[in-house]
Design an enzyme around this catalytic site. Sequence first.
Site, PDB file in Angstrom:
ATOM      1  N   CYS A  26      92.482  34.706  17.867  1.00 29.87           N
ATOM      2  CA  CYS A  26      93.521  33.802  18.290  1.00 29.87           C
ATOM      3  C   CYS A  26      93.625  33.303  19.440  1.00 29.87           C
ATOM      4  O   CYS A  26      93.984  31.945  19.971  1.00 29.87           O
ATOM      5  CB  CYS A  26      94.983  34.553  17.741  1.00 29.87           C
ATOM      6  SG  CYS A  26      94.762  35.622  16.194  1.00 29.87           S
ATOM      7  N   ARG A  55      87.863  46.738  16.231  1.00 29.93           N
ATOM      8  CA  ARG A  55      89.062  47.256  16.615  1.00 29.93           C
ATOM      9  C   ARG A  55      88.642  48.841  16.667  1.00 29.93           C
ATOM     10  O   ARG A  55      87.824  49.350  15.627  1.00 29.93           O
ATOM     11  CB  ARG A  55      90.098  47.190  15.087  1.00 29.93           C
ATOM     12  CG  ARG A  55      90.334  45.660  14.715  1.00 29.93           C
ATOM     13  CD  ARG A  55      91.376  45.119  15.609  1.00 29.93           C
ATOM     14  NE  ARG A  55      91.167  43.639  15.193  1.00 29.93           N
ATOM     15  CZ  ARG A  55      92.006  42.854  14.310  1.00 29.93           C
ATOM     16  NH1 ARG A  55      92.555  43.677  13.577  1.00 29.93           N
ATOM     17  NH2 ARG A  55      91.948  41.718  14.061  1.00 29.93           N
ATOM     18  N   GLN A  73      85.560  38.150  10.236  1.00 33.30           N
ATOM     19  CA  GLN A  73      86.748  37.516   9.539  1.00 33.30           C
ATOM     20  C   GLN A  73      86.409  36.121   9.257  1.00 33.30           C
ATOM     21  O   GLN A  73      85.823  35.369  10.053  1.00 33.30           O
ATOM     22  CB  GLN A  73      87.884  37.681  10.358  1.00 33.30           C
ATOM     23  CG  GLN A  73      88.649  38.987  10.247  1.00 33.30           C
ATOM     24  CD  GLN A  73      90.006  38.903  11.008  1.00 33.30           C
ATOM     25  OE1 GLN A  73      89.918  38.520  12.382  1.00 33.30           O
ATOM     26  NE2 GLN A  73      91.175  39.536  10.677  1.00 33.30           N
ATOM     27  N   ASP A  75      88.214  33.547   9.938  1.00 29.59           N
ATOM     28  CA  ASP A  75      89.408  33.191  10.406  1.00 29.59           C
ATOM     29  C   ASP A  75      89.743  31.975  10.783  1.00 29.59           C
ATOM     30  O   ASP A  75      88.556  31.129  10.937  1.00 29.59           O
ATOM     31  CB  ASP A  75      89.490  34.005  11.714  1.00 29.59           C
ATOM     32  CG  ASP A  75      90.557  34.383  12.118  1.00 29.59           C
ATOM     33  OD1 ASP A  75      91.655  34.287  11.526  1.00 29.59           O
ATOM     34  OD2 ASP A  75      90.792  34.896  13.371  1.00 29.59           O
ATOM     35  N   HIS A  77      93.047  28.833  12.361  1.00 30.23           N
ATOM     36  CA  HIS A  77      94.223  28.717  12.829  1.00 30.23           C
ATOM     37  C   HIS A  77      94.447  27.375  12.821  1.00 30.23           C
ATOM     38  O   HIS A  77      93.756  26.366  12.996  1.00 30.23           O
ATOM     39  CB  HIS A  77      94.217  29.330  14.255  1.00 30.23           C
ATOM     40  CG  HIS A  77      94.067  30.678  14.589  1.00 30.23           C
ATOM     41  ND1 HIS A  77      92.705  31.110  14.785  1.00 30.23           N
ATOM     42  CD2 HIS A  77      94.803  31.510  14.224  1.00 30.23           C
ATOM     43  CE1 HIS A  77      92.782  32.476  14.775  1.00 30.23           C
ATOM     44  NE2 HIS A  77      94.050  32.666  14.396  1.00 30.23           N
ATOM     45  N   LYS A 161     103.973  37.666   7.891  1.00 36.08           N
ATOM     46  CA  LYS A 161     102.735  37.335   6.967  1.00 36.08           C
ATOM     47  C   LYS A 161     102.760  37.644   5.610  1.00 36.08           C
ATOM     48  O   LYS A 161     103.622  38.470   5.035  1.00 36.08           O
ATOM     49  CB  LYS A 161     101.666  38.067   7.671  1.00 36.08           C
ATOM     50  CG  LYS A 161     101.674  39.431   7.663  1.00 36.08           C
ATOM     51  CD  LYS A 161     100.259  40.346   8.202  1.00 36.08           C
ATOM     52  CE  LYS A 161     100.657  41.605   8.149  1.00 36.08           C
ATOM     53  NZ  LYS A 161      99.316  42.214   8.423  1.00 36.08           N
ATOM     54  N   HIS A 207      97.923  31.294  10.923  1.00 40.88           N
ATOM     55  CA  HIS A 207      96.733  32.367  10.871  1.00 40.88           C
ATOM     56  C   HIS A 207      96.503  32.312   9.441  1.00 40.88           C
ATOM     57  O   HIS A 207      97.138  32.763   8.776  1.00 40.88           O
ATOM     58  CB  HIS A 207      96.909  33.552  11.459  1.00 40.88           C
ATOM     59  CG  HIS A 207      97.548  33.647  12.893  1.00 40.88           C
ATOM     60  ND1 HIS A 207      96.995  34.069  14.023  1.00 40.88           N
ATOM     61  CD2 HIS A 207      98.884  33.231  13.418  1.00 40.88           C
ATOM     62  CE1 HIS A 207      97.548  33.798  15.120  1.00 40.88           C
ATOM     63  NE2 HIS A 207      98.847  33.532  14.729  1.00 40.88           N
TER      64      HIS A 207
END
Length: 393
Positions: A26, A55, A73, A75, A77, A161, A207
């Site tokens: 992000c 993580r 991911q 991912d 945005h 979310k 996201h």
Amino acid sequence: TRVRSSAASDVYKRQGEEYFLKPMNCPHHCEIYKNFPRSYKDLPLRIAEFGTVCRYEQSGELHGLTRVRSFTQDDAHIFCRPDQVKDEFLRVMDIISIVFRSMNFQNFEAQISLRDKVNREKYIGSDDNWEKAEQAIIEACEEKGLPAKIEYGEAAFYGPKLDFMVKDAIGRRWQLGTIQVDYNLPERFELEYMGSDNQKHRPVMIHRAPFGSMERFVAVLIEHTAGKFPLWLTPEQVVILPISEKFNDYAEQVKMYLKTHEIRAIVDDRNEKIGRKIRDNEMKRIPYMLIVGEKEAENGDKKAALLLKIVENPSRFLSTIQVGVTFSGFLNSAVASSSFADMITNALASSWQFAAEHRSLISTISIVVITILLSFLTLVFGELVPKRYAMKY
């Protein structure tokens, strides 16, 4: 040199530079957005990345591929105006629906994850921003008619979310797809755009990760299907089994013919009995087996010519038969049931064969009717997914 920071994360120092393991994408996408002045006409701006993040999960929490310390991911945005939030959120919900339907995930639940009602110290942002984000998610679910369970205390630290929870083979719930509405990170990173009133405004950040962790998605998919992947995803779609060694050359010709039409095929030319070959390839979860012998070798050219006549567009024909869609084109492809597709395929083959053997008025009428039917199916299946979604994602 490696030093331990107070936040218990690893810092690597080399030549005066500090390097950290990236826990999320992000902030980087926020910096990309901030790199240029933005106008309201530039929005929505979508930035996607298959990024690897780390993580530090506790050792007791690690579990195969479903919970790891480093994962990838899908991912993305989406930076948009406040009036665009709802439409963008609904479009992402459509994408996740397509992904789950393609993988035949039907036993899933939607979960709206909100802030803890009492302990709000771990969340950033104003109450007003949180209330707007939470309301946007609830309204989107209501408009889609998606039944969703509300869970308090499960929100991310920066916003609420919508999580899609899938059950594995033994009933455990795993989060796969997720969509988050975020009013707080744009504020912390001081993101702005010039509005139509020539004033600076704050964008909203969405996201989205339709697959979530790719490692977890693959693990749940393997358990869900017990290795029997959808036809389009199976590494080897067809295995050709010659009755004896003298038909191996013909089996290779069939394989090359199938590969010409983008069908993944292999030849099992082992010196084994046909029953053993069938059993072994059933254990390998290969969807289709073609057994070839003397009769098939003699009639091979005739059957190939008939198939080529039916399949004027092999790629379209294959995408109609297959249950699912390819990763590279899943937003434009059709998702059809195998039983219905097989019925249409058999009808086409029978009609063309009849027409080839009986050149009569009835045959001509059959060809016209089947051609119209095929055109109609192509039109319907080809437009299952609106093109505006495919172009934007």
